[in-house]
Every structure is written in structure tokens, then in C-alpha cells.
Motif scaffolding. Structure first.
Motif, PDB file in Angstrom:
ATOM      1  N   LEU A  74      -8.662   5.213   0.873  1.00  0.00           N
ATOM      2  CA  LEU A  74      -9.328   4.841  -0.369  1.00  0.00           C
ATOM      3  C   LEU A  74      -8.832   3.474  -0.800  1.00  0.00           C
ATOM      4  N   ARG A  75      -9.732   2.678  -1.345  1.00  0.00           N
ATOM      5  CA  ARG A  75      -9.343   1.426  -1.973  1.00  0.00           C
ATOM      6  C   ARG A  75      -8.939   1.732  -3.408  1.00  0.00           C
ATOM      7  N   ASP A 110       0.850  -1.190   0.000  1.00  0.00           N
ATOM      8  CA  ASP A 110       0.000   0.000   0.000  1.00  0.00           C
ATOM      9  C   ASP A 110       0.883   1.237   0.000  1.00  0.00           C
ATOM     10  N   TRP A 111       0.280   2.398   0.014  1.00  0.00           N
ATOM     11  CA  TRP A 111       1.086   3.612   0.015  1.00  0.00           C
ATOM     12  C   TRP A 111       0.276   4.781   0.547  1.00  0.00           C
ATOM     13  N   LEU A 112       0.991   5.841   0.916  1.00  0.00           N
ATOM     14  CA  LEU A 112       0.367   7.049   1.426  1.00  0.00           C
ATOM     15  C   LEU A 112       0.221   8.057   0.294  1.00  0.00           C
ATOM     16  N   HIS A 123      -3.717   4.664   0.882  1.00  0.00           N
ATOM     17  CA  HIS A 123      -4.219   4.007  -0.314  1.00  0.00           C
ATOM     18  C   HIS A 123      -4.049   2.498  -0.137  1.00  0.00           C
ATOM     19  N   TYR A 124      -5.174   1.812  -0.143  1.00  0.00           N
ATOM     20  CA  TYR A 124      -5.237   0.380   0.132  1.00  0.00           C
ATOM     21  C   TYR A 124      -5.391  -0.375  -1.183  1.00  0.00           C
ATOM     22  N   HIS A 164     -11.760  -2.426  10.643  1.00  0.00           N
ATOM     23  CA  HIS A 164     -10.919  -2.796  11.776  1.00  0.00           C
ATOM     24  C   HIS A 164      -9.578  -3.360  11.317  1.00  0.00           C
ATOM     25  N   THR A 165      -8.774  -2.497  10.754  1.00  0.00           N
ATOM     26  CA  THR A 165      -7.416  -2.849  10.360  1.00  0.00           C
ATOM     27  C   THR A 165      -6.425  -2.083  11.226  1.00  0.00           C
ATOM     28  N   ALA A 166      -5.177  -2.517  11.205  1.00  0.00           N
ATOM     29  CA  ALA A 166      -4.142  -1.792  11.930  1.00  0.00           C
ATOM     30  C   ALA A 166      -3.711  -0.543  11.189  1.00  0.00           C
ATOM     31  N   TRP A 167      -3.746  -0.574   9.849  1.00  0.00           N
ATOM     32  CA  TRP A 167      -3.143   0.510   9.075  1.00  0.00           C
ATOM     33  C   TRP A 167      -3.977   1.790   9.041  1.00  0.00           C
ATOM     34  N   ASN A 168      -5.200   1.774   9.516  1.00  0.00           N
ATOM     35  CA  ASN A 168      -5.959   3.029   9.569  1.00  0.00           C
ATOM     36  C   ASN A 168      -5.968   3.624  10.973  1.00  0.00           C
ATOM     37  N   LYS A 169      -5.024   3.186  11.806  1.00  0.00           N
ATOM     38  CA  LYS A 169      -4.915   3.677  13.178  1.00  0.00           C
ATOM     39  C   LYS A 169      -3.463   4.014  13.493  1.00  0.00           C
ATOM     40  N   VAL A 170      -3.235   5.228  13.949  1.00  0.00           N
ATOM     41  CA  VAL A 170      -1.931   5.639  14.461  1.00  0.00           C
ATOM     42  C   VAL A 170      -2.058   5.620  15.984  1.00  0.00           C
ATOM     43  N   VAL A 171      -1.161   4.896  16.658  1.00  0.00           N
ATOM     44  CA  VAL A 171      -1.362   4.567  18.063  1.00  0.00           C
ATOM     45  C   VAL A 171      -0.226   5.137  18.910  1.00  0.00           C
ATOM     46  N   ARG A 172      -0.591   5.707  20.042  1.00  0.00           N
ATOM     47  CA  ARG A 172       0.418   6.162  20.994  1.00  0.00           C
ATOM     48  C   ARG A 172       1.119   4.955  21.584  1.00  0.00           C
ATOM     49  N   ARG A 173       2.441   4.947  21.503  1.00  0.00           N
ATOM     50  CA  ARG A 173       3.211   3.763  21.885  1.00  0.00           C
ATOM     51  C   ARG A 173       3.021   3.414  23.360  1.00  0.00           C
ATOM     52  N   ALA A 174       3.028   4.392  24.244  1.00  0.00           N
ATOM     53  CA  ALA A 174       2.873   4.105  25.663  1.00  0.00           C
ATOM     54  C   ALA A 174       1.502   3.493  25.945  1.00  0.00           C
ATOM     55  N   PHE A 175       0.477   3.944  25.224  1.00  0.00           N
ATOM     56  CA  PHE A 175      -0.868   3.380  25.372  1.00  0.00           C
ATOM     57  C   PHE A 175      -0.883   1.921  24.924  1.00  0.00           C
ATOM     58  N   LEU A 176      -0.214   1.643  23.833  1.00  0.00           N
ATOM     59  CA  LEU A 176      -0.122   0.274  23.329  1.00  0.00           C
ATOM     60  C   LEU A 176       0.567  -0.625  24.349  1.00  0.00           C
TER      61      LEU A 176
END
Length: 379
Positions: free
Chosen positions: A131-132, A104-106, A217-218, A168-180
Motif C-alpha cells: 500500500l502507498r 518504509d515499513w512492514l 507500506h510504501y 518494478h521495484t526491489a522491495w516488492n520482491k523476496v529473492v532466493r539468494r542462490a538464484f540471484l
């Protein structure tokens, strides 16, 4: 080869890599290309060579040369997407982490927008739109994208419960590392690895940011992606949902969350079992039986609101473990939606996964709203 970090970046982007030689450079350049010096200083790219059988490892090492913000982790054996992400996460030093798949790509300008929102809102989780992209360049908006509209600042899931239905994918979520780390969440082996990872993030977050901007872009239809692969490994979905349900049993007290997740789970199963491109017809009965088993095991004590129409009918058939009736309904739905004229004599009838336009067509092009996401399982 792992370049030693020289700073603590705001964002680490973890890219697991396996068998994507044709797409890898586009992915890497979409992340780092065009950034200003200040923006580049906030970003770290951790690429994981998951024992790729092609030239990906060589390409990664070449790309990292002279780029201190690029770090390459080389695995000696193929471990699959989830565990490769874990390997990259172990090396990441950023305050936030974003898992981007290597085929995929940004889109241009996406990363600066994400960085700005992370600085402004400091969320636990930032949801981004996507977007797909189909072969030939056709763009498709995901059916769950409208759920990202109209959120300013940060919210909790209780404030916007519909966010649980975002793909519910990982790639549409930016996660705070400490929270993870607080949640002790990591990816499990097997296909559909995003299931027990993505939902807990939203359920546990105190601050969910929502970015109504296409930042991903998925790619659709790539040979080797699990949504394009007929395999018995699609049964991994049951194990992953069992892991999710175990987490829910230990951490969730709200009945509405349990009820919503149950409906989403059944919807997702029906997407998979209805897709000939994933589940071989010889395996469909066994898959359906497992769906019915999970229906009985996890049905909320107070019941749940079934969807209407054909989808609701399929839920009722699962509840009764009525595979023959489901098979008849599936065939009738396909016939009702089959394009005319019919296929030439001797040609195989197209299934829903190859573009049928009837009620089952959605099973071949699943959306986040249907919980039929591709799960990004490409390792």
C-alpha cells in the motif's frame, strides 16, 4: 560494526540507510518487533549505514546492541541506494533476501506470512503486495495490485505475463539468494537502479510465487525521495534502461517479452517527463528527445500495440519526436482537467504532480501498472 551471524537464517532483510532519522526506528521495529522466538530465529536484519549525515549510524549501532540477528555495515562514504544494497547483500547469509527501504515499513503480521510462504513454495522470487501511505495516513492501493490476484503456488512469467507489469521495484520482491547469484545480478549506481534488476528476476525465474497480501507500506511524499526531487539525475533512467535492454538482448528470445518491456519503458519515460516535480521545464525538451531516441533504437521489429486514448497519442508523438505537439497536448490535458474555480490571481498553476485531476494527473502519482514506480531511489 558487523555482528557475526550465529546461524543460517531463512531470510535476510537488507535495509540501506541514509538521512532517514525520523523514520528509521519505525522501519526496524516493523521488521523485528512482535516476532515469536521461532520466527526471529529465521530472520537476519542487515542494515547499511550509507554514510548517513544524521544520527542514523548511532541509532543503528544502538539498535543492534543485544540483538544478534541485527548486523550493521558502516560505509565510509555515501554510495547511493543501489550500491548500499550490494554492500548489505555481500554480508547477508540468508537463503532469501528482501530489500526494504529505511523510510518504509512492514505492516503488523507481514513477516510471518512471508516466511510461511517461502517455506511452503520455495520460489525463486516471491512477489508481495503493498500500500502507498500518504502524509496524514491516507492509504492507496497500487494500480498494479490486482495483477497479484488468483495465483496459487508458483508460476512462470509465460503462465502469467501480466506479472511483468507489477510495480518494478526491489522491495516488492523476496529473492532466493542462490538464484540471484546464478543470474549475477547486482544493483548499478545511479537513480532508477531497480530497472535493470527487477525485470530480469521475473523473466529468468522458473518459480514465481505471488502473495496476495499487503506486506509493505510504501511512504509517499517524503522530502528527499526521488519522486519528490526535481533534478537532472532523472536522466539516469536512460542509462538504466540501456542496461536492461542489453541484458534482454543477451538473454531473451521471446518476442512478447521484448515487446511488453518496450511499451512499459515508454510509459515510464512519459510518467517522468510529464512530472514537474521531477523534470524541470527547462530540461523537458531534452528528456523528451532522449525518449524519442530510445523509441527508435529499441522499437520491436514487429511493432507493438500502443495504448489507447491520450496515452496512445503521446506514444505517437514520441515516435515522431514531436515535442512541440506533446507540449501542446500536455497543456491542453491539464487545462481540461484543472479544478474550478481557477487559482487565485498571482498564484502558480498547479501541475499534474501536485494533484491535478485531468488526464495527466497519473503522471504525478505513478503506479506500477503505468511503469511509473518511484523506483525507491532514495540514496
Amino acid at each position: 560494526m558487523v555482528n557475526e551471524p550465529t546461524r543460517s537464517p531463512l531470510l535476510s532483510i537488507v535495509v540501506p540507510v541514509h538521512g532517514v532519522e525520523a523514520y528509521l526506528y519505525q522501519c526496524l521495529e516493523s521488521i523485528l518487533g512482535g516476532l515469536s522466538a521461532a520466527e526471529a530465529a529465521e530472520v537476519e536484519l542487515v542494515a547499511v549505514d550509507d554514510a548517513s549525515p544524521d544520527r542514523c549510524g548511532e541509532m543503528l549501532r544502538s539498535y543492534a546492541a543485544g540483538r544478534p540477528q541485527v548486523r550493521v555495515v558502516s560505509l565510509t562514504r555515501n554510495v547511493g541506494l543501489g550500491l548500499a544494497r550490494n554492500a548489505g547483500l555481500a554480508e547477508a547469509t540468508g537463503r532469501y533476501v528482501w530489500f526494504v527501504d529505511s523510510d518504509d515499513w512492514l505492516p503488523p503480521g507481514a513477516l510471518p506470512v512471508v516466511l510461511a510462504r517461502l517455506r511452503r513454495d520455495e520460489p525463486d522470487v516471491l512477489l508481495v503486495d503493498h500500500l502507498r501511505v500518504h502524509e496524514g495516513g491516507r492509504l492507496e492501493v497500487d494500480a498494479s495490485s490486482h495483477l497479484l490476484r488468483g495465483v496459487d503456488g508458483c508460476v512462470r512469467l509465460a503462465d502469467r505475463p501480466e506479472l511483468l507489469r507489477v510495480q518494478h521495484t526491489a522491495w516488492n520482491k523476496v529473492v532466493r539468494r542462490a538464484f540471484l547469484d546464478e543470474l549475477e545480478l547486482r544493483f548499478h549506481p545511479g537513480w532508477y537502479e531497480d530497472i535493470p534488476f527487477s525485470h530480469p528476476l521475473l523473466i529468468a525465474a522458473d518459480r514465481i510465487g505471488v502473495l496476495d497480501h499487503v506486506c509493505y507500506h510504501y511512504r509517499q511524499g517524503r522530502l528527499g525521495a526521488i519522486t519528490s526531487t526535481r533534478s537532472g539525475r532523472h536522466f539516469d533512467a536512460f542509462v538504466q534502461y540501456e542496461r536492461l535492454q542489453q541484458w534482454v538482448a543477451e538473454h531473451v528470445t521471446e518476442d512478447w517479452i521484448r515487446t511488453d518491456l518496450f511499451g512499459l519503458m515508454i510509459n515510464h519515460y512519459l510518467v517522468v517527463v510529464g512530472n514537474d516535480g521531477r523534470v524541470h521545464p527547462r530540461l523537458r525538451r531534452g528528456f523528451f528527445r532522449r525518449v524519442a531516441e530510445h523509441y527508435r533504437r529499441y522499437l520491436p521489429s514487429g511493432g507493438y500495440a500502443r495504448p489507447g486514448g491520450v496515452a496512445g497519442l503521446k506514444h505517437r508523438l514520441v515516435a515522431r519526436d514531436s515535442y512541440l505537439a506533446y507540449k501542446t497536448l500536455r497543456r491542453a490535458s491539464w487545462l481540461a482537467g484543472s479544478p474550478r474555480p481557477a487559482s487565485p490571481a498571482g498564484a502558480a498553476a498547479p501541475d499534474a504532480a501536485s494533484g491535478g485531476s485531468g488526464p495527466l494527473a497519473a503522471e504525478g502519482t505513478p503506479s506500477g501498472a503505468e511503469q511509473g514506480s518511484a523506483m525507491a531511489g532514495r540514496g
